[in-house]
Scaffold this motif. Structure first.
Motif, mmCIF file in Angstrom:
data_model
loop_
_atom_site.group_PDB
_atom_site.id
_atom_site.type_symbol
_atom_site.label_atom_id
_atom_site.label_comp_id
_atom_site.label_asym_id
_atom_site.label_seq_id
_atom_site.Cartn_x
_atom_site.Cartn_y
_atom_site.Cartn_z
ATOM 1 N N ARG A 351 0.844 -1.196 0.000
ATOM 2 C CA ARG A 351 0.000 0.000 0.000
ATOM 3 C C ARG A 351 0.874 1.240 0.000
ATOM 4 N N GLY A 392 -3.176 1.727 6.324
ATOM 5 C CA GLY A 392 -2.685 1.040 5.134
ATOM 6 C C GLY A 392 -2.363 -0.414 5.410
ATOM 7 N N GLN A 410 -4.862 5.668 -1.254
ATOM 8 C CA GLN A 410 -4.308 4.682 -2.177
ATOM 9 C C GLN A 410 -4.860 4.811 -3.576
#
Length: 417
Positions: A351, A392, A410
């Motif tokens: 991520r 994340g 993201q």
């Protein structure tokens, strides 16, 4: 390192490619799994590999933190105390913050001091001439967990992870949120970070080979010095685990081999770095390749090919970049950080976390506690970035959980070039 000017049209094309879904095109995809965009994924090497242990229940959950000075931690504790006690006269505003979230998260109303967690622990070797700082996670000027008088992303990262995993375990076992069942998670953070170090030279992973910086008085032995030290510190941190977390660790069930060392599980690797690579176009240009190699080499060291990896953006300048070549270098490095995590062979296990949104910029000198390379030393960025990095990692660990906040950025595009 010598600089050169990067053509603006290259950055624009790459940005548009990401914005319109081109990251799955031939630029990032290669049918030969051992040759991805010049990255030989079969060449990852292991330096005296770490044996990773797992067991199903009551394991200590280990998270590895690495990077340069912003991972060391440069958020002013004095400024944090102002925010906690509502005594700041700051003219700036922060985003996505509840009313005095700082106090609710990091302050113990009973002791009138910073929270000291009994479920999150940290080990950080801050300097070669002293013993590692280790113990329950807290934000104190004397903790040794960051620069003196400062704190880092580990504070909210560790607390967010522990609380989210606790809720997850409770929901699985239909227990009330206020209980602490045996499955209540214990988080152990091993932090390895040194200021002023680059991925191109200092953290250069074995799979990247020798770099092209010999004309900058870089000796062959300089390449990868911090990478090797990082691996050593991870190994030392795992060995030291029973001494740092004695109570729950020793009471955990035995593993299949009846080995007391079989009580931890490595959840992920969090990387927060980039400033020293941003200053030179050569290191900018190879950053994504070196980052993919770093992720692969760490996974090889740990014998965990699918280890979740979270990459924090170089966000110091905020969304509005400086003019000229400096701004282009920052934009290009951010883009290459993102590209490394969006490759088809990385998307399921990595991520990219935007951090520029948390930078506080355009503030008067009296509200700055450090330079821009440390987010001006303000407390807000480190507080929020820690949470975003934890989110994340949670998205990778619990991908189907609706209650995991999507605070990483993201899916957003690169707007500033």
């Amino acid at each position: 390192m010598k600089n050169r000017k990067q053509p603006t049209w290259v950055l624009v094309i790459l940005s548009l490619w990401i914005s319109f879904g081109g990251v799955t095109s031939s630029l990032l995809r290669n049918n030969n799994d051992n040759d991805h965009d010049g990255i030989d994924t079969a060449s990852f090497q292991r330096s005296d590999s770490i044996t990773t242990k797992k067991s199903a229940t009551n394991t200590v959950k280990v998270v590895l933190l690495a990077g340069q000075s912003n991972m060391v931690g440069a958020g002013s504790i004095d400024h944090l105390l102002q925010l906690i006690h509502n005594s700041t006269s700051s003219s700036s505003t922060t985003t996505t913050t509840a009313e005095n979230d700082y106090r609710q998260t990091l302050w113990n109303e009973t002791t009138q001091d910073f929270v000291q967690s009994d479920r999150v622990y940290l080990r950080f070797q801050n300097g070669v001439d002293r013993a590692a700082a280790a113990g329950p996670l807290t934000v104190g000027k004397e903790s040794g967990f960051a620069y003196p008088g400062r704190f880092g992303v580990e504070a909210t990262l560790g607390l967010t992870l522990q609380e989210s995993l606790r809720r997850y375990q409770n929901s699985r076992h239909n227990r009330d949120d206020n209980n602490h069942p045996p499955e209540d998670e214990i988080i152990y953070l091993i932090k390895t970070a040194w200021g002023g170090k680059s991925l191109a030279v200092d953290f250069r992973p074995p799979a990247s080979g020798q770099g092209p910086y010999d004309d900058d008085d870089v000796k062959p032995s300089d390449y990868g010095t911090k990478y090797r030290q990082m691996v050593q510190e991870i190994r030392a941190g795992l060995d030291d685990l029973p001494n740092i977390i004695p109570h729950n660790y020793k009471n955990a069930p035995k593993g299949d081999d009846d080995d007391d060392n079989d009580k931890y599980e490595i959840l992920g690797f969090v990387w927060f770095q980039g400033w020293n690579d941003m200053i030179d176009w050569r290191s900018v240009d190879e950053y994504d390749v070196n980052l993919v190699h770093l992720m692969g080499s760490v996974r090889q060291e740990l014998d965990l090919p699918s280890l979740p990896v979270v990459v924090g953006e170089l966000g110091n300048h905020g969304p509005q970049l400086p003019p000229g070549d400096a701004g282009r270098r920052v934009a290009a490095l951010r883009l290459r950080q993102r590209l490394a995590t969006l490759r088809h062979d990385q998307q399921a296990t990595t991520r990219f976390v935007e951090t520029a949104r948390y930078a506080v910029v355009d503030i008067p000198d009296e509200e700055q506690y450090d330079g821009i390379h440390h987010y001006y030393g303000r407390a807000e960025p480190y507080f929020h970035i820690g949470r975003a990095l934890a989110d994340g990692l949670l998205q990778l660990l619990l991908p189907n959980r609706e209650d995991v906040r999507n605070d990483t950025g993201q899916q957003s595009t690169v707007d500033e070039l």
